[in-house]
Structures are given as structure tokens and as C-alpha cells.
Design an enzyme around this catalytic site. Structure first.
Site, PDB file in Angstrom:
ATOM      1  N   ASP A 118       0.833  -1.202   0.000  1.00  0.00           N
ATOM      2  CA  ASP A 118       0.000   0.000   0.000  1.00  0.00           C
ATOM      3  C   ASP A 118       0.863   1.246   0.000  1.00  0.00           C
ATOM      4  OD1 ASP A 118      -2.406   1.765   0.659  1.00  0.00           O
ATOM      5  OD2 ASP A 118      -3.300  -0.217   0.900  1.00  0.00           O
TER       6      ASP A 118
ATOM      7  N   HIS B 226      -4.146   5.849   3.536  1.00  0.00           N
ATOM      8  CA  HIS B 226      -4.798   4.714   2.884  1.00  0.00           C
ATOM      9  C   HIS B 226      -4.340   3.388   3.490  1.00  0.00           C
ATOM     10  CE1 HIS B 226      -5.773   1.911  -0.457  1.00  0.00           C
ATOM     11  NE2 HIS B 226      -6.730   2.780  -0.750  1.00  0.00           N
TER      12      HIS B 226
ATOM     13  N   SER C 286     -11.006  -0.598  -2.001  1.00  0.00           N
ATOM     14  CA  SER C 286      -9.789  -0.648  -1.184  1.00  0.00           C
ATOM     15  C   SER C 286     -10.090  -1.095   0.237  1.00  0.00           C
ATOM     16  CB  SER C 286      -9.118   0.729  -1.132  1.00  0.00           C
ATOM     17  OG  SER C 286      -8.424   1.004  -2.316  1.00  0.00           O
TER      18      SER C 286
END
Length: 548
Positions: free
Chosen positions: A80, A303, A473
Site C-alpha cells: 500500500d 490509505h 480498497s
């Protein structure tokens, strides 16, 4: 990792709705979360039967099926943008490379990576600097193609170059369209930012409140017709986006505005090349694996931090959120996803690094439209398969049918055979109604294996705080978390066993839903291979039978 299509859809809603409100914003930073248990906000842990919510039944599975079983260690790699390794709910669950002595500047375990105590960063330089923004893959193809094929036509191109020329022409066409769209969109968003900020401020003043949440808005009884429309419009946007209050909406707009600017300044900029200055590698040398640094945080770990918390945030510390997988499941951090498109070389190396260092499950919440070095990624897939590693990949947020649209890493090999150790996951919502399919999610009867909760997912954020994010995601780590639980409690399950059990146990829905991005209504079961939403409770029951 470009601007979220969920965010883009939000802009469209704002642009269509707000000019009719008659009122017409700055964004407050997120407040630190109280050090208390906030897991009640995790709707996705609830059970479809007991709670009448299309969650995964995690709470029920632990209470009824797993309470007398002993879990075993499992390593889940998160490829990521980076992770806040100091987060109070993540620090205790980080994978530790026992063969490495921290901060001594030596590759103690001789694996080719210096001081990789919790993982590795393939987006860094030896001097400690890191890539944040990157170009899109099509931008890179166009930039190289304009130099290489200047003055070349389909008739004059060499036979050996025909495939590369065709890829360049395809990328050029998409690039020109995208550049025009983003230029127009950025202008629209820029023009709306001020009026929306002003509108929220005036609504607060008119209603005599500092917080415009759903309670305040529903209790409002304005006589002014403009204010009345503004209240109704704000409530609708909060409902559609799952935002708790107007400030959360402003935060979303501000973040999206920054990403729109980054798209034009960086992602679509043919002259932007941070790689050469920072990493200093040859991105076309696919044999090169030993580059990068050990900075796992990176410039923007939001994220990855959110993804990691979904999988394995500490369950029993009475603070924050509960990860789906419990101790002794740990998180290996592999940074390879910038603000822009990830490179095939980095993803292939990230997968290989994770496999070589003991990961049994790899979460991949990223994707892109072009993959010029696809063969390298597929070779890494096959390498992971030889080591019995399950790959879990987000289907993407473009509301595309992957039977006809490209999204990479792909769900199939180039010869169209199925990847036996890969699960591709679409995003579902919190209600079993027409919105069960997230309106941004990609879908496919062939290329998306299963859906999982991906709307309003409450998890960890940098700075030991918590918040909601939406996207495939999020659906991918929900599924990776389910796989980690199964592997932890039933360690003899292979990667293909995990894939089979997760797919067979998915709860099939025949709810009439809107096709993502369209107006047609279809049966939810037609949008993926299984037609279902992942269900940990049912998966554990299947795993128990398989282990008898």
C-alpha cells in the site's frame, strides 16, 4: 492510486445539488478520537441473520464458533501507500523481522534489505527521501511513446514495434480524453469550494449551531425557503456519502480538491519524473530488486493505515476499533503504491518480498488501467502460488464491468486462465436494498469473485485516530481479514482452500440493485462470480467441516 471515484461521484452530486440551495466552506482537521472503544461503529462486523445487516458476521463467529479454538500466527502483507506504525491500534500487531537488528545500518539477515524490521519501501531512495505523487501509467506510456514514435504511423512502424506502438496509441487516446475531463472537473471543483464553505458557515449561523449533523438538520424548522432547501440538500448529501456531519463533507471535498490538483500537476504531467531523482533505479530493469529504503510511513500513510486496521487492529484493548483478525495475526508493511499509478516492477518486487519473508496472505488495494510489464506481475503471482500464498485484490472504483474494461493487476493470466490463488473483491454497502452494490464498485460475472463491505468502513487513521473511508480498497482488506482468521484457526488450509471456502460461503443476495454507474436494475447475484457478500461466520463453519 488516483482520486477516488467515490470522491469524484461526491463532486458530481455537489455540483448538481448545491447551486439550487440558495446559500451556498474551510476544513477543520480531524479531532483526536477518544481513547475508548468505538467498535460499535463497525457495521461490517455485524451478522446478516442476527443483526439484519449485510456484514460478515465476525462478532458472531468469535462468540459462537471460535471461542474454544486456539489461533496460530499468520502474517498478512499490506502492499500500500505506507502505514502509521506508531498507531496505538497497529503498533502491537506489526510483523517483526527477527533476523534484523533495528537501526544498525546492516542487512543482518542477508535478504537484500537493510533494517527491514517491519517491512520495506520500494518507493524510497537510499538517502531517505520518498516518492509521494507519481504519474499515471498511461502518462508514462505517452511520454515515452511521443519520443520513441515521433513521426511514426501505423503504416511505417517496424514489425517488431507494432505491439508497443498499438499500446502507445491506445494510451494517447485515453490520455487526451482524461486530461480534458480533469481540467474541466478541476475548474468546477475550484469554483465550488468557496461557495460550499460559505454555505455551511451560513447554515450554522442561521440554525444557531456549531455542528451540522443529521440530528441538528432534521430538527431544524426554517421558514426561509432557501434555508429549507439547503437543509434538505445537505441531509441528502450526508445520506449519500455516509458523512456524519457537514464538516466531514467539507473534509472530503478539500481532500478531493487536493487530489484533483495533484492529478493535473503530477499524475497527468508528461514532464513529471520523481523516480529518477529519488529512487535512482531503472524502472525498466525487472531483474533489479534491491532498491528503496525502510521508511514504512511515507509522505501519506492514510490509505494503508486504514487498510491495515480493517485487517488486524488490536481487538481486545478496549480502544479504537476491532480488526477482523485477532492476535497472533500480524501485519507486514510493504510500501509500493504512490499517489498516482503504481509501477509493475514495484508490485512484482513487493509480492516477492512479502512471500520471501513469510507472508501467507497479501492484500492489494490498488489498481490501474494499463500494465506494460504485466508479465512480471503475473510471474510474481505464480511465485506466490508455489509458496501457498493467497492474494486479495480490490476490484477497482470506476463502476466498470471488468468483462469489457481493463483493470490491473488482472483477475486472469494473459492466456485467460484463472489465477488460483487470487481473490478479486467488489464493494457492498450497509443495507440490503438497491444500494447493496456500492455505486462506485467495479463488477464482473467473470472477473470479480465476491463482494465485501466497502462503504463507510470505520478503521484506523494516522495519528492514532479513526474514521470512515469507502472503496473496494476497504472491501479487499475485509476479505483478507476473513482469510487471515481462517488461516489462523485452521492452519492446514492452503491458499486455494481459502479462496474456495470464502467463495462458497459467501452469502448470495438476489436483491434488486442499481448497476454501478448506471440506472438499470439487476439481481445482485449477477454482478460477481459467486453473487454473494463474504461471510466469516459461514466460512468458519465450512472450514470446520474441511478440517474434520
Amino acid at each position: 492510486m488516483t482520486i477516488s471515484p467515490f470522491r469524484r461521484w461526491w463532486f458530481s452530486l455537489a455540483l448538481l445539488t448545491l447551486p439550487t440551495l440558495g446559500l451556498a466552506q474551510s476544513v477543520a482537521p480531524p479531532a483526536p478520537a477518544p481513547a475508548a472503544d468505538q467498535s460499535a461503529a463497525q457495521w461490517y462486523l455485524k451478522d446478516p441473520q442476527l443483526d439484519n445487516v449485510p456484514g460478515i458476521g465476525a462478532t458472531r463467529a468469535y462468540a459462537e464458533l471460535l471461542k474454544n479454538l486456539v489461533p496460530t500466527p499468520v502474517i498478512v502483507a499490506v502492499i500500500d501507500s505506507g502505514i502509521d506504525t506508531a498507531h496505538v491500534d497497529l503498533k502491537p500487531v506489526l510483523w517483526v523481522n527477527r533476523g534484523e537488528i533495528p537501526r544498525n545500518g546492516i542487512d543482518d539477515d542477508k535478504n537484500g534489505y537493510i533494517d527491514d524490521v517491519h517491512g520495506w519501501n520500494f518507493l524510497g531512495g537510499k538517502d531517505g527521501r520518498n516518492i509521494n505523487a507519481e504519474t499515471l501509467e498511461m502518462t508514462r506510456i505517452v511520454a515515452a511513446g511521443r519520443k520513441r514514435f515521433k513521426g511514426t504511423t501505423a503504416k511505417t512502424v517496424k514489425v517488431a514495434d507494432k505491439a508497443d506502438f498499438a499500446l502507445y496509441q491506445k494510451a494517447e487516446k485515453v490520455y487526451k480524453t482524461r486530461l480534458a475531463e480533469e481540467t474541466e472537473r478541476a475548474g468546477q471543483v475550484e469554483s465550488m469550494a468557496g461557495p460550499i464553505t460559505e454555505m455551511v458557515a451560513k447554515m450554522k449561523q442561521a440554525l444557531g449551531t456549531d455542528k451540522l449533523d443529521t440530528i441538528a438538520l432534521r430538527n431544524a424548522r426554517p421558514e426561509d425557503p432557501n434555508l429549507k432547501r439547503a437543509v434538505a440538500g445537505m441531509l441528502e448529501m450526508m445520506r449519500q456519502t455516509g458523512s456524519a456531519d457537514a464538516d466531514a463533507l467539507l473534509k472530503e471535498l478539500n481532500a478531493g480538491l487536493q487530489q484533483e490538483r495533484s492529478l493535473l500537476d503530477n499524475s497527468l504531467n508528461l514532464n513529471f519524473d520523481p523516480r529518477t531523482d529519488i529512487v535512482k533505479d531503472n524502472p525498466n530493469d525487472l531483474t533489479d530488486r534491491n532498491y528503496g529504503n525502510n521508511d514504512l510511513h511515507g509522505p501519506d500513510p492514510l490509505h494503508g493505515t486504514h487498510v491495515a486496521g480493517i485487517i488486524a487492529a488490536v481487538r481486545d484493548n478496549k480502544i479504537g476499533v476491532q480488526g477482523i483478525a485477532a492476535d497472533p495475526v500480524s501485519i507486514m508493511v510493504v510500501r509500493a503504491v504512490p499517489d498516482g499509478d503504481e509501477r509493475d516492477k514495484d508490485i512484482a518486487n513487493a509480492i516477492r518480498y512479502a512471500v520471501d519473508n513469510g507472508a501467507q496472505i497479501i492484500n492489494m488495494s490498488f489498481g490501474k488501467e494499463f500494465s506494460p510489464q504485466r508479465a512480471a506481475v503475473e510471474a510474481a503471482y505464480k511465485y506466490a502460488a508455489t509458496k501457498n500464498v493467497l492474494l486479495v485484490h480490490a476490484a477497482g472504483n470506476e463502476n466498470h464491468n471488468l468483462d469489457v474494461a481493463d483493470n490491473y493487476p488482472a483477475s486472469f493470466y494473459m492466456n485467460n486462465t484463472t489465477v488460483p490463488n487470487l481473490l478479486t473483491v467488489g464493494a457492498s454497502g450497509p443495507k440490503d436494498n438497491a444500494a447493496l452494490t456500492a455505486n462506485f464498485s467495479n463488477y464482473s460475472k467473470k472477473g470479480v469473485d465476491v463482494f465485501a463491505p466497502g462503504v463507510g468502513i470505520f478503521s484506523t487513521l494516522p495519528g492514532s485516530i479513526y474514521g470512515n473511508e469507502s472503496g473496494t480498497s476497504m472491501a479487499s482488506p475485509v476479505t483478507a481479514g476473513v482469510a487471515a482468521v481462517l488461516k489462523s484457526y485452521f492452519p492446514k488450509l492452503t491458499a486455494t482452500d481459502l479462496k474456495r471456502i470464502i467463495m462458497q460461503s459467501a452469502r448470495v443476495h438476489h436483491t434488486k440493485v442499481m448497476v454501478p454507474g448506471g440506472e438499470k436494475t439487476v439481481d445482485f447475484s449477477t454482478l460477481s462470480v459467486t453473487g454473494g457478500v463474504v461471510d466469516l461466520y459461514e466460512a468458519v463453519k465450512l472450514a470446520q467441516k474441511a478440517s474434520l
